[in-house]
Scaffold this active site. Structure first.
Site, PDB file in Angstrom:
ATOM      1  N   LYS A 114     -23.297  97.700  18.717  1.00 34.26           N
ATOM      2  CA  LYS A 114     -22.289  96.733  19.171  1.00 34.26           C
ATOM      3  C   LYS A 114     -22.781  95.884  20.330  1.00 34.26           C
ATOM      4  O   LYS A 114     -22.416  94.713  20.448  1.00 34.26           O
ATOM      5  CB  LYS A 114     -20.995  97.456  19.560  1.00 34.26           C
ATOM      6  CG  LYS A 114     -20.237  97.958  18.352  1.00 34.26           C
ATOM      7  CD  LYS A 114     -18.789  98.268  18.697  1.00 34.26           C
ATOM      8  CE  LYS A 114     -18.028  98.660  17.440  1.00 34.26           C
ATOM      9  NZ  LYS A 114     -16.694  99.194  17.729  1.00 34.26           N
ATOM     10  N   LYS A 198     -22.226  98.323   6.778  1.00 33.32           N
ATOM     11  CA  LYS A 198     -20.880  98.894   6.724  1.00 33.32           C
ATOM     12  C   LYS A 198     -19.820  97.796   6.567  1.00 33.32           C
ATOM     13  O   LYS A 198     -19.956  96.735   7.162  1.00 33.32           O
ATOM     14  CB  LYS A 198     -20.656  99.635   8.052  1.00 33.32           C
ATOM     15  CG  LYS A 198     -19.518 100.593   8.081  1.00 33.32           C
ATOM     16  CD  LYS A 198     -19.443 101.277   9.433  1.00 33.32           C
ATOM     17  CE  LYS A 198     -19.015 100.300  10.510  1.00 33.32           C
ATOM     18  NZ  LYS A 198     -18.686 100.904  11.813  1.00 33.32           N
ATOM     19  N   LYS A 201     -14.476  95.039  10.294  1.00 40.16           N
ATOM     20  CA  LYS A 201     -13.499  94.013  10.690  1.00 40.16           C
ATOM     21  C   LYS A 201     -14.180  92.821  11.310  1.00 40.16           C
ATOM     22  O   LYS A 201     -13.659  91.721  11.309  1.00 40.16           O
ATOM     23  CB  LYS A 201     -12.566  94.549  11.783  1.00 40.16           C
ATOM     24  CG  LYS A 201     -11.869  95.813  11.490  1.00 40.16           C
ATOM     25  CD  LYS A 201     -11.154  96.303  12.759  1.00 40.16           C
ATOM     26  CE  LYS A 201     -10.845  97.777  12.601  1.00 40.16           C
ATOM     27  NZ  LYS A 201     -10.086  98.359  13.668  1.00 40.16           N
TER      28      LYS A 201
HETATM   29  P1  TYM Z   1     -12.007 102.065  14.036  1.00 44.08           P
HETATM   30  O1  TYM Z   1     -10.755 101.387  14.482  1.00 44.08           O
HETATM   31  O2  TYM Z   1     -13.280 101.303  14.045  1.00 44.08           O
HETATM   32  O3  TYM Z   1     -11.809 102.589  12.564  1.00 44.08           O
HETATM   33  C1  TYM Z   1     -10.680 103.362  12.184  1.00 44.08           C
HETATM   34  C2  TYM Z   1     -11.102 104.420  11.171  1.00 44.08           C
HETATM   35  O4  TYM Z   1     -11.661 103.787  10.011  1.00 44.08           O
HETATM   36  C3  TYM Z   1     -12.942 104.355   9.722  1.00 44.08           C
HETATM   37  N1  TYM Z   1     -13.805 103.307   9.150  1.00 44.08           N
HETATM   38  C4  TYM Z   1     -14.475 103.432   7.996  1.00 44.08           C
HETATM   39  N2  TYM Z   1     -14.565 104.443   7.106  1.00 44.08           N
HETATM   40  C5  TYM Z   1     -15.343 104.245   6.026  1.00 44.08           C
HETATM   41  N3  TYM Z   1     -16.029 103.103   5.776  1.00 44.08           N
HETATM   42  C6  TYM Z   1     -15.969 102.055   6.634  1.00 44.08           C
HETATM   43  N4  TYM Z   1     -16.633 100.927   6.387  1.00 44.08           N
HETATM   44  C7  TYM Z   1     -15.173 102.202   7.819  1.00 44.08           C
HETATM   45  N5  TYM Z   1     -14.893 101.387   8.872  1.00 44.08           N
HETATM   46  C8  TYM Z   1     -14.057 102.084   9.674  1.00 44.08           C
HETATM   47  C9  TYM Z   1     -13.459 104.843  11.066  1.00 44.08           C
HETATM   48  O5  TYM Z   1     -14.423 105.846  10.905  1.00 44.08           O
HETATM   49  C10 TYM Z   1     -12.201 105.349  11.732  1.00 44.08           C
HETATM   50  O6  TYM Z   1     -11.914 106.678  11.321  1.00 44.08           O
HETATM   51  N6  TYM Z   1     -13.270 104.941  17.934  1.00 44.08           N
HETATM   52  C11 TYM Z   1     -12.432 104.862  16.765  1.00 44.08           C
HETATM   53  C12 TYM Z   1     -10.972 105.023  17.062  1.00 44.08           C
HETATM   54  C13 TYM Z   1     -10.584 106.213  17.888  1.00 44.08           C
HETATM   55  C14 TYM Z   1     -10.462 107.542  17.438  1.00 44.08           C
HETATM   56  C15 TYM Z   1     -10.019 108.292  18.593  1.00 44.08           C
HETATM   57  C16 TYM Z   1     -10.677 108.186  16.229  1.00 44.08           C
HETATM   58  C17 TYM Z   1     -10.236 106.175  19.202  1.00 44.08           C
HETATM   59  N7  TYM Z   1      -9.892 107.435  19.614  1.00 44.08           N
HETATM   60  C18 TYM Z   1      -9.799 109.650  18.503  1.00 44.08           C
HETATM   61  C19 TYM Z   1     -10.462 109.548  16.157  1.00 44.08           C
HETATM   62  C20 TYM Z   1     -10.019 110.272  17.283  1.00 44.08           C
HETATM   63  C21 TYM Z   1     -12.632 103.499  16.122  1.00 44.08           C
HETATM   64  O7  TYM Z   1     -13.037 102.565  16.752  1.00 44.08           O
HETATM   65  O8  TYM Z   1     -12.185 103.448  14.823  1.00 44.08           O
END
Ligand code: TYM
Length: 333
Positions: A114, A198, A201
């Protein structure tokens, strides 16, 4: 015994098929099992690690709640709230940042991706973000964290932080050591334009992903334009290794139909992509269109969404503030 579930999703707009298949679909299954206690968090504090427009952020917070509900999470059964409304998350992140080690954070590959080449210009928040994530998880005595594959390393860090806190303060079992719940298959959905990247967004091309708010025509168009290769569909899983775009599309098809990869490969072996893409579009429209219509309906009902957040905030705050109190005592405040 039931599980204590915690997971979070950033309110940065464009929630997509990767978020759904990698994470939210799992949240729904966990929510539906009465034995589990689930907490699903809209992680707005994480979102501001990169610049956000305040009005857009506010809208995206509500849209993320709408998406949770539209996908099938029941706010009567699961706690749904936004992270900034429970101050314990920020405080916990500070307390844990005094336990976490620089060396551990320096290994985080997501920060490297990032921040890109110009690390000096990345926010400190982007760097320390996994500590906030550990705070989220540990405040709720979470036993299981459902996430996509890309969050695996952050969860390992969370486990290390929990262990170190317990050891340093001699409080065995104070923090539960959480287990990741990462699906064995289909936990990393790739871009429709590049099977080695991947689905994300932040990809500039909207054609790279199926958004959960896309309508029927958009879905059909994106699948039509999705990158493939010139060969017919493969006859074995082995052949997929060298064909990332074909692999990704077949995985998406399998996941939506709850089929094994092997079954899907057998269904389409030797066929051309246009036949397969018709079937893929069909199932995508069948599964995503109802979600998209429901999101669009719910985002107009701000009162309903705000009520969910308020109820969730009360319940989450009640749990998290008690845990913070105990942390303060242990630390010596
Ligand atoms: P975030 O918002 O980027 O994504 C949310 C969830 O979607 C999953 N994900 C994917 N899974 C499969 N293929 C993809 N291309 C893909 N893109 C996103 C992510 O793995 C995630 O599960 N840091 C985290 C949010 C967070 C969190 C937490 C998660 C903050 N605190 C505590 C678990 C526990 C994040 O940025 O997810």
């Amino acid at each position: 015994m039931g599980k204590k579930i915690f997971s979070g999703v950033q309110p940065t707009g464009n929630l997509h098929l990767g978020n759904y298949l990698g994470a939210i679909k799992n949240f729904v299954d966990l929510n539906n099992d009465d034995k589990n206690e689930c907490v699903f968090c809209v992680v707005d504090l994480h979102a501001i690690t990169v610049k956000q427009n305040p009005q857009v952020l506010r809208d995206n917070i509500r849209e993320t709640v709408a998406t949770f509900v539209a996908c099938g999470i029941n706010p009567e059964k699961s706690i749904i709230f936004n992270q900034s409304s429970v101050p314990a998350h920020s405080e916990g992140a500070w307390l844990l940042s005094c336990v976490a080690r620089m060396g551990w954070l320096n290994r985080m590959t997501q920060f490297k991706e990032k921040a890109g080449k110009d690390k000096e210009k990345a926010s400190i928040g982007l760097y320390s973000y996994p500590i906030l994530m550990a705070s989220d998880i540990l405040l709720y005595d979470t036993t299981h964290v459902p996430v996509g594959e890309d969050q695996k390393q952050h969860l390992e860090l969370c486990r290390d932080i929990a262990q170190k806190f317990n050891n340093e303060y001699g409080v065995e079992d104070f923090f539960k050591i959480p287990e990741p719940l990462i699906q064995k298959y289909f936990s990393r959905i790739m871009s429709l334009k590049d099977g080695t990247k991947k689905m994300s967004k932040s990809d500039l091309s909207d054609l790279s992903r199926v958004n959960l708010t896309d309508d029927k025509d958009q879905i059909i168009n994106k699948i039509k334009k999705a990158k493939t290769d010139p060969l017919p569909l493969p006859s074995s899983i082995d052949e997929l290794k060298e064909r990332p775009e074909a692999k990704n599309l077949i995985e998406i098809y399998s996941s939506l139909n709850n089929l094994s990869l092997e079954n899907s490969v057998n269904e389409f072996k030797g066929k051309n992509f246009s036949d397969f893409k018709d079937k893929l579009s069909q199932i995508l429209v069948e599964k995503i269109n109802p979600i998209s219509l429901e999101i669009k309906k719910l985002i107009n009902d701000k009162g309903f969404l705000d009520k969910i957040l308020l109820e969730g905030q009360k319940k989450a705050d009640n749990i998290a503030s008690k845990k913070i109190k105990k942390m303060q005592e242990i630390i010596g405040f």
